[in-house]
Design a protein around this motif. Structure first.
Motif, PDB file in Angstrom:
ATOM      1  N   LYS A   1     -17.564  22.280  12.954  1.00 33.26           N
ATOM      2  CA  LYS A   1     -16.335  22.378  12.171  1.00 33.26           C
ATOM      3  C   LYS A   1     -16.548  21.988  10.711  1.00 33.26           C
ATOM      4  N   ARG A   2     -17.526  21.147  10.455  1.00 33.52           N
ATOM      5  CA  ARG A   2     -17.717  20.644   9.104  1.00 33.52           C
ATOM      6  C   ARG A   2     -18.672  21.468   8.256  1.00 33.52           C
ATOM      7  N   PHE A   3     -19.559  22.205   8.876  1.00 32.57           N
ATOM      8  CA  PHE A   3     -20.565  22.952   8.132  1.00 32.57           C
ATOM      9  C   PHE A   3     -20.479  24.427   8.474  1.00 32.57           C
TER      10      PHE A   3
ATOM     11  N   GLN B   1     -22.778  28.325   7.612  1.00 32.73           N
ATOM     12  CA  GLN B   1     -23.984  28.906   7.057  1.00 32.73           C
ATOM     13  C   GLN B   1     -23.621  30.162   6.280  1.00 32.73           C
ATOM     14  N   THR B   2     -24.153  30.289   5.067  1.00 32.51           N
ATOM     15  CA  THR B   2     -23.875  31.448   4.244  1.00 32.51           C
ATOM     16  C   THR B   2     -24.749  32.619   4.693  1.00 32.51           C
ATOM     17  N   GLY B   3     -24.524  33.756   4.102  1.00 34.65           N
ATOM     18  CA  GLY B   3     -25.304  34.929   4.447  1.00 34.65           C
ATOM     19  C   GLY B   3     -26.768  34.793   4.100  1.00 34.65           C
ATOM     20  N   SER B   4     -27.063  34.013   3.065  1.00 30.42           N
ATOM     21  CA  SER B   4     -28.464  33.807   2.676  1.00 30.42           C
ATOM     22  C   SER B   4     -29.127  32.669   3.439  1.00 30.42           C
ATOM     23  N   GLY B   5     -28.383  32.013   4.328  1.00 21.92           N
ATOM     24  CA  GLY B   5     -28.973  30.974   5.159  1.00 21.92           C
ATOM     25  C   GLY B   5     -28.770  29.560   4.668  1.00 21.92           C
ATOM     26  N   LEU B   6     -28.030  29.379   3.576  1.00 17.80           N
ATOM     27  CA  LEU B   6     -27.766  28.028   3.076  1.00 17.80           C
ATOM     28  C   LEU B   6     -26.687  27.364   3.916  1.00 17.80           C
ATOM     29  N   LEU B   7     -26.782  26.062   4.083  1.00  9.78           N
ATOM     30  CA  LEU B   7     -25.732  25.299   4.757  1.00  9.78           C
ATOM     31  C   LEU B   7     -24.815  24.716   3.696  1.00  9.78           C
ATOM     32  N   VAL B   8     -23.517  24.918   3.858  1.00  6.43           N
ATOM     33  CA  VAL B   8     -22.546  24.393   2.909  1.00  6.43           C
ATOM     34  C   VAL B   8     -21.526  23.557   3.655  1.00  6.43           C
ATOM     35  N   ARG B   9     -20.926  22.631   2.916  1.00 12.00           N
ATOM     36  CA  ARG B   9     -19.887  21.776   3.473  1.00 12.00           C
ATOM     37  C   ARG B   9     -18.810  21.575   2.426  1.00 12.00           C
ATOM     38  N   THR B  10     -17.658  21.079   2.850  1.00  9.57           N
ATOM     39  CA  THR B  10     -16.602  20.732   1.913  1.00  9.57           C
ATOM     40  C   THR B  10     -16.509  19.218   1.826  1.00  9.57           C
ATOM     41  N   LYS B  11     -15.833  18.751   0.822  1.00 12.52           N
ATOM     42  CA  LYS B  11     -15.674  17.317   0.636  1.00 12.52           C
ATOM     43  C   LYS B  11     -14.554  16.801   1.534  1.00 12.52           C
ATOM     44  N   GLY B  12     -14.672  15.542   1.915  1.00 16.96           N
ATOM     45  CA  GLY B  12     -13.644  14.910   2.721  1.00 16.96           C
ATOM     46  C   GLY B  12     -12.638  14.183   1.850  1.00 16.96           C
ATOM     47  N   GLY B  13     -11.663  13.553   2.491  1.00 13.98           N
ATOM     48  CA  GLY B  13     -10.679  12.762   1.759  1.00 13.98           C
ATOM     49  C   GLY B  13      -9.564  13.576   1.161  1.00 13.98           C
ATOM     50  N   LYS B  14      -9.206  14.705   1.793  1.00 12.09           N
ATOM     51  CA  LYS B  14      -8.177  15.559   1.228  1.00 12.09           C
ATOM     52  C   LYS B  14      -6.818  15.393   1.905  1.00 12.09           C
ATOM     53  N   THR B  15      -6.758  14.590   2.950  1.00  8.41           N
ATOM     54  CA  THR B  15      -5.527  14.565   3.730  1.00  8.41           C
ATOM     55  C   THR B  15      -4.689  13.310   3.526  1.00  8.41           C
TER      56      THR B  15
ATOM     57  N   SER C   1     -30.646  18.261   1.359  1.00 10.25           N
ATOM     58  CA  SER C   1     -31.603  17.389   2.032  1.00 10.25           C
ATOM     59  C   SER C   1     -32.231  18.106   3.224  1.00 10.25           C
ATOM     60  N   LEU C   2     -33.540  18.123   3.267  1.00 11.11           N
ATOM     61  CA  LEU C   2     -34.250  18.777   4.361  1.00 11.11           C
ATOM     62  C   LEU C   2     -34.003  18.069   5.687  1.00 11.11           C
ATOM     63  N   THR C   3     -33.885  16.751   5.644  1.00  7.74           N
ATOM     64  CA  THR C   3     -33.618  15.988   6.854  1.00  7.74           C
ATOM     65  C   THR C   3     -32.244  16.324   7.425  1.00  7.74           C
ATOM     66  N   MET C   4     -31.232  16.395   6.566  1.00  4.14           N
ATOM     67  CA  MET C   4     -29.889  16.740   7.040  1.00  4.14           C
ATOM     68  C   MET C   4     -29.843  18.179   7.533  1.00  4.14           C
ATOM     69  N   HIS C   5     -30.583  19.054   6.872  1.00  5.46           N
ATOM     70  CA  HIS C   5     -30.643  20.452   7.286  1.00  5.46           C
ATOM     71  C   HIS C   5     -31.187  20.560   8.711  1.00  5.46           C
TER      72      HIS C   5
ATOM     73  N   MET D   1     -30.143  21.116  14.606  1.00  2.00           N
ATOM     74  CA  MET D   1     -30.326  20.626  15.964  1.00  2.00           C
ATOM     75  C   MET D   1     -28.976  20.435  16.661  1.00  2.00           C
ATOM     76  N   LEU D   2     -27.981  19.957  15.924  1.00  2.00           N
ATOM     77  CA  LEU D   2     -26.673  19.704  16.511  1.00  2.00           C
ATOM     78  C   LEU D   2     -25.871  20.980  16.719  1.00  2.00           C
ATOM     79  N   ALA D   3     -26.056  21.958  15.849  1.00  2.00           N
ATOM     80  CA  ALA D   3     -25.312  23.218  15.960  1.00  2.00           C
ATOM     81  C   ALA D   3     -26.307  24.377  15.869  1.00  2.00           C
ATOM     82  N   PRO D   4     -27.007  24.691  16.966  1.00  6.73           N
ATOM     83  CA  PRO D   4     -28.068  25.693  16.894  1.00  6.73           C
ATOM     84  C   PRO D   4     -27.572  27.117  16.681  1.00  6.73           C
ATOM     85  N   TYR D   5     -26.316  27.398  17.017  1.00  5.73           N
ATOM     86  CA  TYR D   5     -25.798  28.763  16.890  1.00  5.73           C
ATOM     87  C   TYR D   5     -24.900  28.929  15.675  1.00  5.73           C
ATOM     88  N   LEU D   6     -25.053  28.066  14.685  1.00  5.75           N
ATOM     89  CA  LEU D   6     -24.162  28.071  13.526  1.00  5.75           C
ATOM     90  C   LEU D   6     -24.254  29.369  12.731  1.00  5.75           C
TER      91      LEU D   6
END
Length: 82
Positions: free
Chosen positions: A19-21, A23-37, A59-63, A68-73
């Motif tokens: 729900k938080r991340f 994947q773009t068409g080029s394979g980049l992982l993107v997220r939005t900022k929290g604290g909006k509610t 970050s390569l580690t976070m990537h 690993m947590l969402a293999p079908y993203l």
């Protein structure tokens, strides 16, 4: 004699990660900022607008951890835009 089929198991997706991340068409992982509610009234309009931007995960580690947590993203396109 026919060879017995080996059962392949599906990997479970960590739903909070999916729900938080996204994947773009080029394979980049993107997220939005929290604290909006919560506690939005005391923030300036500029600060609230800055929360709407998407951030690339660099970050390569976070990537690796997100993969690993969402293999079908990147496989399915129904994950949210943010």
């Amino acid at each position: 004699m026919a060879k017995a089929k080996v059962k392949k198991y599906k990997l479970k997706t960590h739903k909070a990660t999916a729900k938080r991340f996204r994947q773009t068409g080029s394979g980049l992982l993107v997220r939005t900022k929290g604290g909006k509610t919560h506690f939005r009234r005391r923030r300036s309009q500029r600060a609230k607008n800055m929360l709407n931007k998407t951030i690339t995960v660099t970050s390569l580690t976070m990537h690796k951890r997100i993969k690993m947590l969402a293999p079908y993203l990147g496989l399915y396109k129904q994950n949210p835009r943010g």
